[in-house]
Design an enzyme around this catalytic site. Sequence first.
Site, PDB file in Angstrom:
ATOM      1  N   CYS A 197       0.849  -1.194   0.000  1.00  0.00           N
ATOM      2  CA  CYS A 197       0.000   0.000   0.000  1.00  0.00           C
ATOM      3  C   CYS A 197       0.887   1.247   0.000  1.00  0.00           C
ATOM      4  CB  CYS A 197      -0.933   0.022   1.210  1.00  0.00           C
ATOM      5  SG  CYS A 197      -0.063   0.163   2.781  1.00  0.00           S
ATOM      6  N   THR A 198       0.250   2.406   0.014  1.00  0.00           N
ATOM      7  CA  THR A 198       1.004   3.651  -0.163  1.00  0.00           C
ATOM      8  C   THR A 198       2.013   3.892   0.951  1.00  0.00           C
ATOM      9  OG1 THR A 198      -0.999   4.532  -1.107  1.00  0.00           O
ATOM     10  CG2 THR A 198       0.786   6.075  -0.698  1.00  0.00           C
TER      11      THR A 198
END
Lengths: 360, 101
Positions: free
Chosen positions: B9-10
Site C-alpha cells: 500500500c502507499t
Amino acid sequence: MKELQIKKHMLTAISYLIPFVCTAGMLMVIGNIAGGSSVEDFTKQLAFPDFLTTIGGTALGFLPIVISTGISYSIADKAGIAPGIILGLLCKDAGFGFLGGLISGYLVGYLTVYLLKVMKVPKWVAGLLPQLILPLIGSLAVGLVMKYVIGIPINALTNAITDLLVNMQNNAGMIIPFGILVGILSAVDYGGPINKVVFVFACGVMAEGIGGPIAILMQASMIAPFGLTIGYFLSKIMKKDIFSKEEVDNLKSAFVMGCCMITEGSYPIILNDLIRITICTGVGAGVGGAVCAALNVTSKVPTGGLFALPGFNHPQYWLLALLIGSCVFAVLLQFLKRKPVKGNVEIEEKEIDLSSLKIS
Amino acid sequence: MNIVGVAACTAGIAHTYIAKEKLENAARKRGHKIHMETQGVIGVEDALSSGEIETADVVILATDVSISGKERFEGKKVVEVPTETVVMSPNKLIEKIEELV
C-alpha cells in the site's frame, strides 16, 4: 486512460516522498528547537543547530525533485531516475515547484516508456539506450516543454492559488469553510488517496510559503487516534461499554502512532465500524480544521505530528484545534459507536463490483 | 489451488499487512494454499521463492503502488486489485478468483 495508471504512479511517488519529508522535517525541527536558523552560506563554519535547520530546510526545498523522480521511476523504472532528477531540479530552480515536478515526472516517465517501445536500435547500442539516449532525449524534450510551454500556465496557476489563499487569510467568511473542507478531506479516508491528494496540494502551497493547509491536514490526520483515545476515557467516565478488549489493546498502539501522525494504527478499531466512526472523524476534523484556519495556524514542516510542534507559528493554537476536534470526535463516538459483538468477528462483507476483474 | 501474491500500500504501514492477513485467512478457509509477500515501508518481507511462484495457479497482487519484482510473474495468471478491495471483501475476492481460474 486506465492503462496510464496515473493514480498508482502518484501513490508510489508519495510512498517515496513520505520518509523524505519526515526526515527533512525532523532535522529542521530539531534544529529549530536548539535555536538554529537557516544559513545561506553552507561552506562557512556553522553552529550545529544552524546546520540542522539549514540542511532540513534545504531538503524540504527538494520536494519537486523527489516527486518528479518518484513518478518517473514508477512509470519507467530505472531509465526514469536520471531524467526525473534533472527535470525536478529544473522545476525547483525555475519556480515551477511541486506541481511542476509532478507534471514533469509523468511526462518524462511516459515518454521514456514510449520511446523504449518504439525505438528499434541495433544490438550494440541497446545498452546505451537506457544509459544515455533515453534520459538525454527525455530531459531535453520535456525540459524544453516545461520551460517554454507548460511552465507558463503552471506559474500562473501557482500564483493564482497563492493569491487566493493569501486573500482568504483575511476573510473570515471564506477561511473557515476552507478550513472545514481541508480538514474533512484530509481525514475521512485515513491516509488514503483523498488524503494524499490534499497532501500533495498542501505540500505544493507550503513550498510557496503558505503553511495553513498543511497545518490543518496535520491535525486532521491525528483526530481519529486522539479522538478514539479521549473517547475511550470518556466512555469509562460515562460508564458506556462501547470498546471491546481487543480494541482497547489496539488503542494503545493507535495512540502512540497517532502522536507521530500515523493514522494507520487506528485501522483495526475503525474497520470494526467504518461508517459510524468515519462520521465522527469527518465532523471532528472539520471542526479542528475550522479552528486551525480561524486562528491562522501555519506550519513549515509537512509531517511529524507532535514532534513537528516547533515547526508551527502558533503551536499552542494548533494543539487547541487538535484537542477541540478530538473532543468533538470523542463525544460523538459515545452516541454512534457500538461495541463489537463478541464471537461474531466475521463482519458482513461489503458488496463490491468484481465484474471488471480480469486475469492477465 | 496454490496461490501466491504481493501486498503493498502507499504508506506501507497498515493496509499492506491487513491485506496479507485477510487474504491468507480467506484463502485457507476455502482450502487453498497461499503465501503472500509484503512490500511495506520496511522493504520486502516473507519473500516468495521461485519454486512457489512456479507451482502457483494464480498470483494475486493486492497493490496500490508499483511493486518491485513484477517480472517474476511473467506468464502466470495474475489478478491485480487495490488493497482496499482485499480489506473490504477478501472472501468474495477469493470466490471470484476461483471462478476465473
